[in-house]
Design a protein around this motif. Structure first.
Motif, PDB file in Angstrom:
ATOM      1  N   ASP A 127      -2.947   2.019  -4.255  1.00 13.17           N
ATOM      2  CA  ASP A 127      -3.667   2.937  -3.373  1.00 13.17           C
ATOM      3  C   ASP A 127      -4.646   2.147  -2.505  1.00 13.17           C
ATOM      4  O   ASP A 127      -4.685   0.911  -2.555  1.00 13.17           O
ATOM      5  CB  ASP A 127      -4.365   4.044  -4.168  1.00 13.17           C
ATOM      6  CG  ASP A 127      -5.478   3.550  -5.088  1.00 13.17           C
ATOM      7  OD1 ASP A 127      -5.949   2.400  -4.942  1.00 13.17           O
ATOM      8  OD2 ASP A 127      -5.885   4.324  -5.977  1.00 13.17           O
ATOM      9  N   GLY A 128      -5.454   2.852  -1.720  1.00 17.32           N
ATOM     10  CA  GLY A 128      -6.391   2.215  -0.814  1.00 17.32           C
ATOM     11  C   GLY A 128      -7.447   1.360  -1.489  1.00 17.32           C
ATOM     12  O   GLY A 128      -8.067   0.510  -0.849  1.00 17.32           O
TER      13      GLY A 128
ATOM     14  N   TRP B 171       0.861  -1.186   0.000  1.00 19.06           N
ATOM     15  CA  TRP B 171       0.000   0.000   0.000  1.00 19.06           C
ATOM     16  C   TRP B 171       0.895   1.234   0.000  1.00 19.06           C
ATOM     17  O   TRP B 171       1.940   1.244   0.654  1.00 19.06           O
ATOM     18  CB  TRP B 171      -0.896   0.033   1.241  1.00 19.06           C
ATOM     19  CG  TRP B 171      -1.765  -1.172   1.385  1.00 19.06           C
ATOM     20  CD1 TRP B 171      -1.592  -2.190   2.273  1.00 19.06           C
ATOM     21  CD2 TRP B 171      -2.935  -1.494   0.634  1.00 19.06           C
ATOM     22  NE1 TRP B 171      -2.583  -3.136   2.101  1.00 19.06           N
ATOM     23  CE2 TRP B 171      -3.423  -2.730   1.105  1.00 19.06           C
ATOM     24  CE3 TRP B 171      -3.609  -0.860  -0.408  1.00 19.06           C
ATOM     25  CZ2 TRP B 171      -4.549  -3.333   0.584  1.00 19.06           C
ATOM     26  CZ3 TRP B 171      -4.738  -1.465  -0.919  1.00 19.06           C
ATOM     27  CH2 TRP B 171      -5.203  -2.690  -0.427  1.00 19.06           C
TER      28      TRP B 171
ATOM     29  N   GLU C  83       2.166   2.500   3.361  1.00 21.89           N
ATOM     30  CA  GLU C  83       3.010   1.669   4.225  1.00 21.89           C
ATOM     31  C   GLU C  83       4.383   2.284   4.433  1.00 21.89           C
ATOM     32  O   GLU C  83       4.913   2.974   3.565  1.00 21.89           O
ATOM     33  CB  GLU C  83       3.175   0.271   3.623  1.00 21.89           C
ATOM     34  CG  GLU C  83       1.972  -0.602   3.820  1.00 21.89           C
ATOM     35  CD  GLU C  83       2.236  -2.020   3.379  1.00 21.89           C
ATOM     36  OE1 GLU C  83       2.873  -2.771   4.146  1.00 21.89           O
ATOM     37  OE2 GLU C  83       1.813  -2.358   2.264  1.00 21.89           O
TER      38      GLU C  83
END
Length: 154
Positions: free
Chosen positions: A110-111, A86, A89
């Motif tokens: 991305d998320g 991610w 992170e």
């Protein structure tokens, strides 16, 4: 330090069903050693599903005397399940994951799982080298200050 700050956002992607020959030409044309295999999410975003490297092509295709490079698809030689990170992170978590899975490159998402970049071990070595250089300059500066009794407030 989030990995999203340090990843390369210029990623060369290919669909898993492109031929090995097409993949090799893309790597040559874009001067890269890997392609992120991806599926389109919407007109401008992609979800990574794999990665193939120039080394994969050499070991799986060239070393096995395969001759029909148009017939074999890059998805056919994908070595393992995709390991990614991610973008939020921590850099050190990503380094640990790369070491654990023995991979030199990771797609960054991305998320929502959409591809935003890629990071390589070489990229991270450069980042860490820059921080170590800055730290060594600080130590050197402080040693100079101790020797010359310079103002510690600077």
């Amino acid at each position: 330090m989030s990995i999203g700050k340090y990843c390369n956002r210029d990623v060369v992607i290919a669909a898993p069903d492109v031929s090995i020959l097409t993949a090799a030409r893309l790597m040559r044309d874009y001067h890269v050693g890997d392609l992120v295999l991806a599926e389109r999410i919407d007109p401008e975003r992609f979800r990574p599903v794999g990665i193939v490297t120039d080394r994969d092509i050499v070991l799986e295709i060239v070393a096995n005397d395969e001759v029909d490079l148009e017939r074999i698809r890059v998805g056919d030689i994908q070595m393992r399940d995709l390991v990614s990170a991610w973008e939020s992170e921590d850099v050190f978590e990503v380094i640990d994951r790369m070491r654990h899975f023995n991979v030199r490159r990771l797609p960054i998402v991305d998320g929502e799982g959409a591809l935003v970049g890629i990071v390589s071990a070489d990229d991270l070595l450069g980042v860490l080298a820059n921080y170590l250089e800055a730290l060594s300059l600080l130590v050197g500066y402080q040693n100079l200050c101790e020797d010359s009794e310079c103002d510690q407030g600077l």
